[in-house]
Scaffold this motif. Structure first.
Motif, short mmCIF file in Angstrom:
data_model
loop_
_atom_site.label_atom_id
_atom_site.label_comp_id
_atom_site.label_asym_id
_atom_site.label_seq_id
_atom_site.Cartn_x
_atom_site.Cartn_y
_atom_site.Cartn_z
N PRO A 151 9.75 -3.92 -56.83
CA PRO A 151 9.06 -3.35 -57.99
C PRO A 151 9.90 -3.42 -59.26
O PRO A 151 11.13 -3.42 -59.20
N ALA A 205 4.73 2.19 -57.75
CA ALA A 205 5.60 1.98 -56.58
C ALA A 205 6.76 2.96 -56.54
O ALA A 205 7.79 2.68 -55.96
N TRP A 221 6.84 -0.08 -60.93
CA TRP A 221 5.52 -0.69 -60.82
C TRP A 221 5.63 -2.04 -60.13
O TRP A 221 6.66 -2.71 -60.19
N THR A 222 4.55 -2.41 -59.48
CA THR A 222 4.41 -3.77 -58.97
C THR A 222 2.95 -4.17 -59.17
O THR A 222 2.20 -3.47 -59.86
N ASN A 233 4.18 6.10 -48.88
CA ASN A 233 4.33 4.64 -48.89
C ASN A 233 4.87 4.18 -47.54
O ASN A 233 5.02 4.96 -46.61
N ARG A 258 4.61 -2.67 -50.47
CA ARG A 258 4.62 -1.86 -51.69
C ARG A 258 3.57 -2.35 -52.69
O ARG A 258 3.29 -1.68 -53.68
N ARG A 259 3.00 -3.53 -52.43
CA ARG A 259 1.96 -4.06 -53.31
C ARG A 259 0.57 -3.52 -52.96
O ARG A 259 -0.41 -3.86 -53.63
N ARG A 277 -3.36 1.56 -49.08
CA ARG A 277 -2.39 2.31 -48.28
C ARG A 277 -3.11 3.30 -47.37
O ARG A 277 -2.75 3.47 -46.21
#
Length: 217
Positions: free
Chosen positions: A33, A65, A70-71, A119, A178-179, A185
């Motif tokens: 990220p 993230a 961020w991602t 996450n 993480r994307r 999720r």
């Protein structure tokens, strides 16, 4: 990217345009990220909105993230369309290996209070011993090849943790997870519950809710 975002970028000044292009590249091509501290287009709310519009044009979206991180990932509607057309679906052995890693590295530590957050990042590796049953069913070579493909896709990564019972690498969830958008999720968490405890009350509630949602579409 040449020409793709011209209509959006052309009215902007050089500084804003460079900030957006740099942030877009960092989000789309970075293995980890991106930080707001390093990219002005992520710090500034107006630029971040424009950045999200750029991503939207290619079926992508901004994904939080972590704190100031961020991602980018596929929009939920695009991901659903890809799956409906048979794209991005893991073969059974790779799916089974990934589920085992998520169970031992995330689900169990979280249930025991050793891991917080929603996450899929973890510092609790899945050891070769925990993967051994899968190798006994499918063969060590096939399992190793499946894990290598998961590594290439960024879905798992190796961790240097000694296993005194079984030779081989240990694994933790990879950066590609993480994307996932918040909705993705949640679906993954629910799918994991359905996989490991299909007869539990929570699994029943998930199934009922999903069936109701499908019947209303």
């Amino acid at each position: 990217m040449s020409g793709l975002f011209d209509d959006m970028l052309q009215p902007l000044g050089d500084k804003q345009r460079d900030a957006l292009v740099s942030a877009w590249a960092a989000l789309e091509y970075g293995s980890e990220p991106a930080s707001e501290a390093a990219l002005p287009a992520l710090r500034d709310a107006a630029l971040r909105h424009q950045l999200d519009q750029m991503l939207h044009m290619t079926g992508r979206t901004l994904v939080p993230a972590g704190a100031n991180l961020w991602t980018s990932g596929y929009r939920d509607d695009i991901a659903a369309e890809l799956v409906a057309n048979g794209w991005g679906i893991l073969p059974p052995l790779e799916r089974a290996a990934l589920i085992l890693v998520l169970i031992h590295s995330v689900a169990i530590p979280r249930a025991e209070g050793r891991l917080s957050g929603d996450n899929w990042q973890s510092n609790h590796p899945t050891t070769p011993t925990q993967l051994r049953k899968l190798s006994q069913i499918h063969g060590q070579l096939r399992l190793s090849e499946a894990l290598q493909r998961l590594r290439t896709a960024g879905l798992v990564r190796t961790a240097r943790v000694p296993d005194h019972e079984t030779a081989g690498s240990s694994y933790i969830p990879g950066p590609a997870l993480r994307r996932l958008t918040p909705a993705a999720r949640q679906r993954l968490q629910e799918n994991l519950i359905l996989a490991v405890g299909p007869d539990t009350a929570l699994a029943t509630a998930i199934t009922v809710r999903r069936n109701l949602g499908n019947s209303q579409k």
